[in-house]
Design a protein around this motif. Structure first.
Motif, PDB file in Angstrom:
ATOM      1  N   LEU A 202       5.897 115.810  11.601  1.00  0.00           N
ATOM      2  CA  LEU A 202       4.599 115.228  11.958  1.00  0.00           C
ATOM      3  C   LEU A 202       4.432 115.134  13.469  1.00  0.00           C
ATOM      4  O   LEU A 202       3.369 115.459  14.011  1.00  0.00           O
ATOM      5  N   ALA A 203       5.468 114.686  14.147  1.00  0.00           N
ATOM      6  CA  ALA A 203       5.402 114.526  15.598  1.00  0.00           C
ATOM      7  C   ALA A 203       5.197 115.861  16.293  1.00  0.00           C
ATOM      8  O   ALA A 203       4.441 115.952  17.275  1.00  0.00           O
TER       9      ALA A 203
ATOM     10  N   MET B  76      -4.299 102.648  14.604  1.00  0.00           N
ATOM     11  CA  MET B  76      -4.821 103.439  13.495  1.00  0.00           C
ATOM     12  C   MET B  76      -5.710 104.563  14.007  1.00  0.00           C
ATOM     13  O   MET B  76      -5.628 105.702  13.525  1.00  0.00           O
ATOM     14  N   GLN B  77      -6.551 104.255  14.977  1.00  0.00           N
ATOM     15  CA  GLN B  77      -7.440 105.258  15.548  1.00  0.00           C
ATOM     16  C   GLN B  77      -6.634 106.400  16.183  1.00  0.00           C
ATOM     17  O   GLN B  77      -6.963 107.571  16.010  1.00  0.00           O
ATOM     18  N   ALA B  78      -5.566 106.055  16.888  1.00  0.00           N
ATOM     19  CA  ALA B  78      -4.718 107.082  17.507  1.00  0.00           C
ATOM     20  C   ALA B  78      -4.092 107.982  16.445  1.00  0.00           C
ATOM     21  O   ALA B  78      -4.071 109.215  16.593  1.00  0.00           O
TER      22      ALA B  78
ATOM     23  N   GLY C 144      -4.486 113.379  13.654  1.00  0.00           N
ATOM     24  CA  GLY C 144      -4.476 114.059  12.361  1.00  0.00           C
ATOM     25  C   GLY C 144      -3.267 113.738  11.500  1.00  0.00           C
ATOM     26  O   GLY C 144      -2.961 114.466  10.562  1.00  0.00           O
ATOM     27  N   ILE C 145      -2.604 112.637  11.789  1.00  0.00           N
ATOM     28  CA  ILE C 145      -1.381 112.285  11.057  1.00  0.00           C
ATOM     29  C   ILE C 145      -1.656 112.000   9.573  1.00  0.00           C
ATOM     30  O   ILE C 145      -0.978 112.563   8.709  1.00  0.00           O
ATOM     31  N   PRO C 146      -2.640 111.151   9.231  1.00  0.00           N
ATOM     32  CA  PRO C 146      -2.844 110.856   7.799  1.00  0.00           C
ATOM     33  C   PRO C 146      -3.144 112.100   6.953  1.00  0.00           C
ATOM     34  O   PRO C 146      -2.674 112.204   5.817  1.00  0.00           O
TER      35      PRO C 146
ATOM     36  N   GLY D 236      -4.367 103.825  -2.753  1.00  0.00           N
ATOM     37  CA  GLY D 236      -4.371 105.207  -2.299  1.00  0.00           C
ATOM     38  C   GLY D 236      -4.663 105.276  -0.811  1.00  0.00           C
ATOM     39  O   GLY D 236      -5.032 104.283  -0.183  1.00  0.00           O
ATOM     40  N   PRO D 237      -4.482 106.457  -0.236  1.00  0.00           N
ATOM     41  CA  PRO D 237      -4.606 106.587   1.220  1.00  0.00           C
ATOM     42  C   PRO D 237      -5.987 106.239   1.776  1.00  0.00           C
ATOM     43  O   PRO D 237      -6.093 105.542   2.784  1.00  0.00           O
TER      44      PRO D 237
END
Length: 133
Positions: free
Chosen positions: A111-112, A88-90, A95-97, A68-69
């Motif tokens: 998303l972009a 990953m931090q970026a 707020g992408i995830p 899972g996420p």
């Protein structure tokens, strides 16, 4: 994006092809012990090599789906360094995830737009994060 059941079907199909070729080469008990393992898999046919790649991909997808996420992000953060962790931090800071639905889909363009970056850059960041974890 694969579902768990579809991925399991792909895993079963790839396993059957791969195992059949191992059997035909005399490795019915393939388990990485010196007596039961080939040095390499060069004896595999093109279909066997393709099945091997499908097997690896399906296994990775099962892990991704089963974790899972949240656990995937935790695993990723705990096992990577440098550029991958920065990527990953970026993504998290943008707020992408949180915007990726658990059911359904969302386009890179959508998303972009919410993160105010180009879809191409977002796609590269996501690919790097996926390769690393």
């Amino acid at each position: 994006m694969s579902t768990l059941r579809k991925t399991l079907e792909e895993l079963t199909q790839a396993t059957n092809i791969f195992a059949t070729e191992l059997d035909e080469a005399g490795y019915s008990n393939y388990d990485f012990t010196p007596d039961n393992s080939p040095y390499d898999l060069s004896f595999l046919s093109l279909e066997g090599l393709s099945a091997r790649e499908d097997l690896i991909t399906a296994a990775m997808n099962i892990l991704r789906l089963a974790r899972g996420p949240q656990e995937r992000l935790t695993t990723f953060a705990g096992t990577t360094q440098g550029v991958e962790l920065g990527t990953m931090q970026a993504l998290v800071q943008m707020g992408i995830p949180q915007q990726v639905p658990l059911n359904g889909s969302i386009s890179y363009t959508q998303l972009a737009a919410s993160a105010q970056i180009s879809p191409e850059l977002l796609q590269r960041l996501v690919r790097l994060a996926d390769v690393a974890g």
